[in-house]
Design a protein around this motif. Structure first.
Motif, mmCIF file in Angstrom:
data_model
loop_
_atom_site.group_PDB
_atom_site.id
_atom_site.type_symbol
_atom_site.label_atom_id
_atom_site.label_comp_id
_atom_site.label_asym_id
_atom_site.label_seq_id
_atom_site.Cartn_x
_atom_site.Cartn_y
_atom_site.Cartn_z
ATOM 1 N N LEU A 147 0.833 -1.206 0.000
ATOM 2 C CA LEU A 147 0.000 0.000 0.000
ATOM 3 C C LEU A 147 0.869 1.258 0.000
ATOM 4 O O LEU A 147 0.568 2.229 -0.701
ATOM 5 C CB LEU A 147 -0.918 -0.010 1.222
ATOM 6 C CG LEU A 147 -2.000 1.064 1.250
ATOM 7 C CD1 LEU A 147 -2.970 0.887 0.096
ATOM 8 C CD2 LEU A 147 -2.769 1.037 2.567
ATOM 9 N N ARG A 148 1.938 1.224 0.788
ATOM 10 C CA ARG A 148 2.817 2.406 0.860
ATOM 11 C C ARG A 148 3.473 2.683 -0.489
ATOM 12 O O ARG A 148 3.757 3.830 -0.813
ATOM 13 C CB ARG A 148 3.867 2.218 1.962
ATOM 14 C CG ARG A 148 3.255 2.378 3.353
ATOM 15 C CD ARG A 148 4.273 2.166 4.465
ATOM 16 N NE ARG A 148 3.644 2.380 5.749
ATOM 17 C CZ ARG A 148 3.690 1.544 6.778
ATOM 18 N NH1 ARG A 148 4.368 0.403 6.673
ATOM 19 N NH2 ARG A 148 3.088 1.819 7.904
ATOM 20 N N ARG A 149 3.699 1.619 -1.266
ATOM 21 C CA ARG A 149 4.270 1.827 -2.606
ATOM 22 C C ARG A 149 3.251 2.508 -3.519
ATOM 23 O O ARG A 149 3.604 3.240 -4.430
ATOM 24 C CB ARG A 149 4.708 0.490 -3.226
ATOM 25 C CG ARG A 149 6.031 -0.026 -2.682
ATOM 26 C CD ARG A 149 6.620 -1.116 -3.579
ATOM 27 N NE ARG A 149 5.791 -2.306 -3.653
ATOM 28 C CZ ARG A 149 5.829 -3.313 -2.781
ATOM 29 N NH1 ARG A 149 6.677 -3.284 -1.766
ATOM 30 N NH2 ARG A 149 5.048 -4.364 -2.911
ATOM 31 N N GLN A 150 1.952 2.276 -3.244
ATOM 32 C CA GLN A 150 0.894 2.835 -4.112
ATOM 33 C C GLN A 150 0.493 4.247 -3.734
ATOM 34 O O GLN A 150 -0.079 4.969 -4.539
ATOM 35 C CB GLN A 150 -0.362 1.971 -4.022
ATOM 36 C CG GLN A 150 -0.228 0.616 -4.668
ATOM 37 C CD GLN A 150 -1.518 -0.197 -4.488
ATOM 38 O OE1 GLN A 150 -2.608 0.327 -4.519
ATOM 39 N NE2 GLN A 150 -1.375 -1.480 -4.287
ATOM 40 N N LEU A 151 0.732 4.632 -2.477
ATOM 41 C CA LEU A 151 0.215 5.910 -1.988
ATOM 42 C C LEU A 151 1.347 6.860 -1.621
ATOM 43 O O LEU A 151 2.327 6.444 -1.011
ATOM 44 C CB LEU A 151 -0.662 5.698 -0.747
ATOM 45 C CG LEU A 151 -1.944 4.890 -0.930
ATOM 46 C CD1 LEU A 151 -2.595 4.645 0.412
ATOM 47 C CD2 LEU A 151 -2.909 5.611 -1.863
ATOM 48 N N ASP A 152 1.124 8.122 -1.937
ATOM 49 C CA ASP A 152 2.139 9.118 -1.648
ATOM 50 C C ASP A 152 1.757 9.838 -0.343
ATOM 51 O O ASP A 152 1.482 11.033 -0.348
ATOM 52 C CB ASP A 152 2.181 10.097 -2.833
ATOM 53 C CG ASP A 152 3.298 11.091 -2.672
ATOM 54 O OD1 ASP A 152 4.249 10.787 -1.941
ATOM 55 O OD2 ASP A 152 3.189 12.189 -3.261
ATOM 56 N N MET A 153 1.691 9.099 0.734
ATOM 57 C CA MET A 153 1.277 9.697 2.016
ATOM 58 C C MET A 153 1.658 8.743 3.149
ATOM 59 O O MET A 153 1.884 7.553 2.909
ATOM 60 C CB MET A 153 -0.241 9.897 2.034
ATOM 61 C CG MET A 153 -0.987 8.586 2.075
ATOM 62 S SD MET A 153 -2.749 8.751 2.120
ATOM 63 C CE MET A 153 -3.104 9.381 0.494
ATOM 64 N N PRO A 154 1.727 9.255 4.381
ATOM 65 C CA PRO A 154 2.026 8.345 5.493
ATOM 66 C C PRO A 154 0.865 7.395 5.777
ATOM 67 O O PRO A 154 -0.302 7.791 5.676
ATOM 68 C CB PRO A 154 2.238 9.277 6.693
ATOM 69 C CG PRO A 154 2.157 10.658 6.195
ATOM 70 C CD PRO A 154 1.593 10.650 4.814
ATOM 71 N N VAL A 155 1.183 6.151 6.092
ATOM 72 C CA VAL A 155 0.175 5.164 6.483
ATOM 73 C C VAL A 155 0.525 4.721 7.910
ATOM 74 O O VAL A 155 1.605 4.178 8.143
ATOM 75 C CB VAL A 155 0.184 3.942 5.531
ATOM 76 C CG1 VAL A 155 -0.821 2.894 5.988
ATOM 77 C CG2 VAL A 155 -0.114 4.377 4.092
ATOM 78 N N PHE A 156 -0.360 5.017 8.857
ATOM 79 C CA PHE A 156 -0.081 4.740 10.269
ATOM 80 C C PHE A 156 -0.816 3.481 10.726
ATOM 81 O O PHE A 156 -2.053 3.437 10.694
ATOM 82 C CB PHE A 156 -0.530 5.918 11.141
ATOM 83 C CG PHE A 156 0.204 7.203 10.835
ATOM 84 C CD1 PHE A 156 1.480 7.418 11.333
ATOM 85 C CD2 PHE A 156 -0.391 8.195 10.045
ATOM 86 C CE1 PHE A 156 2.164 8.602 11.060
ATOM 87 C CE2 PHE A 156 0.281 9.376 9.770
ATOM 88 C CZ PHE A 156 1.559 9.585 10.274
ATOM 89 N N ALA A 157 -0.069 2.479 11.148
ATOM 90 C CA ALA A 157 -0.667 1.255 11.717
ATOM 91 C C ALA A 157 -0.544 1.376 13.230
ATOM 92 O O ALA A 157 0.521 1.126 13.783
ATOM 93 C CB ALA A 157 0.085 0.025 11.206
ATOM 94 N N ILE A 158 -1.638 1.794 13.895
ATOM 95 C CA ILE A 158 -1.544 2.112 15.324
ATOM 96 C C ILE A 158 -2.399 1.195 16.201
ATOM 97 O O ILE A 158 -2.667 1.502 17.349
ATOM 98 C CB ILE A 158 -1.904 3.595 15.592
ATOM 99 C CG1 ILE A 158 -3.335 3.907 15.108
ATOM 100 C CG2 ILE A 158 -0.897 4.529 14.943
ATOM 101 C CD1 ILE A 158 -3.847 5.255 15.582
ATOM 102 N N GLY A 159 -2.841 0.072 15.639
ATOM 103 C CA GLY A 159 -3.699 -0.836 16.401
ATOM 104 C C GLY A 159 -2.887 -1.798 17.242
ATOM 105 O O GLY A 159 -1.652 -1.740 17.223
ATOM 106 N N PRO A 160 -3.520 -2.713 17.932
ATOM 107 C CA PRO A 160 -4.967 -2.902 17.998
ATOM 108 C C PRO A 160 -5.644 -1.873 18.903
ATOM 109 O O PRO A 160 -5.253 -1.713 20.047
ATOM 110 C CB PRO A 160 -5.120 -4.308 18.589
ATOM 111 C CG PRO A 160 -3.840 -4.563 19.324
ATOM 112 C CD PRO A 160 -2.777 -3.766 18.661
#
Ligand code: UDX
Length: 466
Positions: A234-247
């Motif tokens: 997904l990060r390769r597809q999107l030009d923005m930060p992706v935050f995985a902050i779970g659970p």
């Protein structure tokens, strides 16, 4: 205090003051499985990061405001959904319908908030794609919360292209075909499967992804270690930060936003049961089955011989006039007497954490999946719609912590699935794998863990917006 210490202290205080005066406006999609993670995120933003919070909501499935005195609430008019019963999915294409009608009232509401407050950003559900245009018009950054997993989102994003290339034609005849780019996901796991409004649904997927691409950042209720290949994709597809902050549920309980009253007698009953002997059965907040399937579930449970706690939610049987529990035959009740407990809604997180529970038969909604992983409970899956088929395939074939009954099953399948999950070496292996994931989930929230670090980055990111 040395001068440099005073300066450091002052900078810390002013940053804190800046946060308290910064407001984040959140707008959940009005379904239990979406409201819960949005409120959990609101609590994280408020209690952990110090932001002031406003929640925009609709009458349909509106929250109990009295349970959240620390937030401001703004009701927006929602004529299209006002007549729907609580927690029943809207008819037609619900996502499109909601998007078509919510943008204008949402904008008017934001105008009002902006006239008296500094809004740092808005956070809206990925499904509420029409809120991106509102954010652009008002020049406010939008952060998207995707309430389900990363692996299903990556697949959703590919659906328009798969459709355009003709790959999604004649799906029924190729149901078992594994999609080349997304193994082990099969064609029948795509939510369009069996849907006669393919074009409408493809357009919705396209809107969700196109508008998400314009936002400032993306948040997931997941953790890096759980979905690292899909996060990387997904990060390769999107030009923005992706935050995985779970659970999320390990930071704030889902019970805070439960729309139905939890029957706590289920915990008293679990207290009387042997260690890891009980199968917990619940199909989430929306899924409904026909009467034939309901009876297959009932007799599968009875014939398994295993103790079980079964949640039969009001409205969970299509077209049933009487309460579901009244539709259970007398001989069934005799058969399961002494080893069963049936309730309308359970305190699910507490149930999953109970030492008597050894397995979870789930519809594979994302919140239930995360809650099960967090408590180290292996699953049996019977998915219904949306991302559930993808989640079921993923937990059973990638993580190998579940048995997948698929969408259609008989009482024999149920009986055999329960036997495999609760009594065999194969089930014990699943239990060991999910126990390891439980530990990873707990570790990622602690100091230095992946979600802990991602949360720090998110806090800084929001402070730098605007
Ligand atoms: C919906 C979709 O079905 C799902 O695919 C998508 O990922 C999210 O939205 P839902 O049916 O609500 O989800 O299931 P799920 O996401 O699992 O959420 C159900 C929530 O209800 C969980 O937080 C669970 O703890 C809670 N619950 C369920 C209870 O508190 N008590 C119960 O008896 C049953």
């Amino acid at each position: 205090m040395e001068e440099t210490q005073i300066e450091f202290h002052w900078r810390g205080c002013s940053r804190w003051l800046e946060k308290i005066m910064s407001r984040v406006v959140l707008f959940p999609h009005p379904g239990q499985g979406h409201i819960t993670p949005m409120f959990q995120l609101a609590n994280i933003l408020h209690h952990t990061m110090g932001f002031a919070i406003s929640i925009v909501y609709t009458q349909h499935n509106g929250p109990d405001i009295s349970r959240h005195p620390h937030f401001n609430f703004h009701l927006i008019s929602d004529p299209v959904t006002a007549n729907d019963s609580p927690n029943i999915p809207f008819r037609g294409n619900p996502i499109k319908r909601f998007n078509d009608h919510c943008a204008r009232p949402f904008k008017l509401c934001l105008d009002g908030i902006l006239s008296s407050d500094t809004v740092r950003c808005i956070v809206t559900d990925a499904m509420l794609y029409s809120t991106q245009a509102v954010a652009d018009e008002l020049n406010i950054p939008r952060i998207v919360l995707r309430t389900a997993g990363v692996h299903s989102f990556v697949l959703y994003a590919a659906v328009p292209l798969l459709h355009q290339t003709g790959y999604l034609t004649n799906m029924e005849a190729r149901a078992e075909e594994v999609i080349p780019e997304f193994p082990p996901i099969k064609l029948k796991d795509i939510p369009l499967f069996g849907d006669n409004d393919t074009n409408g649904k493809v357009e919705t997927f396209s809107n969700i992804f196109t508008e998400t691409k314009k936002c400032s950042a993306l948040i997931f209720n997941t953790f890096e270690e759980l979905e690292s290949p899909d996060l990387a994709k997904l990060r390769r597809q999107l030009d923005m930060p992706v935050f995985a902050i779970g659970p999320f549920n390990k930071r704030f309980s889902a019970a805070e936003t439960s729309m139905l009253k939890e029957d706590r007698s289920s915990i008293d009953w679990l207290d009387t049961q042997a260690l890891e002997s009980v199968l917990y059965v619940s199909f989430g907040s929306i899924a409904a089955m026909d009467k034939t399937t309901f009876l297959e579930v009932a007799w599968g449970l009875a014939n398994s011989g295993q103790p079980f706690l079964w949640v039969i939610r009001p409205g969970s049987i299509n077209g049933a006039a009487s309460a579901a529990s009244e539709m259970l035959p007398g001989e069934w009740a005799e058969e399961v007497s002494g080893r069963s407990c049936v309730v309308e809604w359970a305190p699910q997180e507490k149930v999953l954490a109970h030492s008597a529970v050894g397995g979870f038969w789930t519809h594979s909604g994302w919140n239930s999946t995360m809650e099960s992983i967090c408590e180290g409970v292996p699953m049996m899956c019977a998915p219904y719609f949306a991302d559930q088929m993808i989640n079921a395939r993923w937990v059973s074939e990638v993580l190998r912590i579940a048995i997948n009954l698929e969408r259609v099953f008989t009482r024999r399948d149920v009986e055999e699935g329960i036997r495999r999950l609760m009594t065999t070496a194969e089930g014990a292996e699943m239990q060991r794998r999910v126990a390891a994931l439980k530990e990873t989930a707990a570790a990622c929230l602690g100091s230095g863990g992946s979600s802990y670090e991602a949360l720090e980055s998110l806090s800084m990111f929001i402070m730098e917006l605007g």
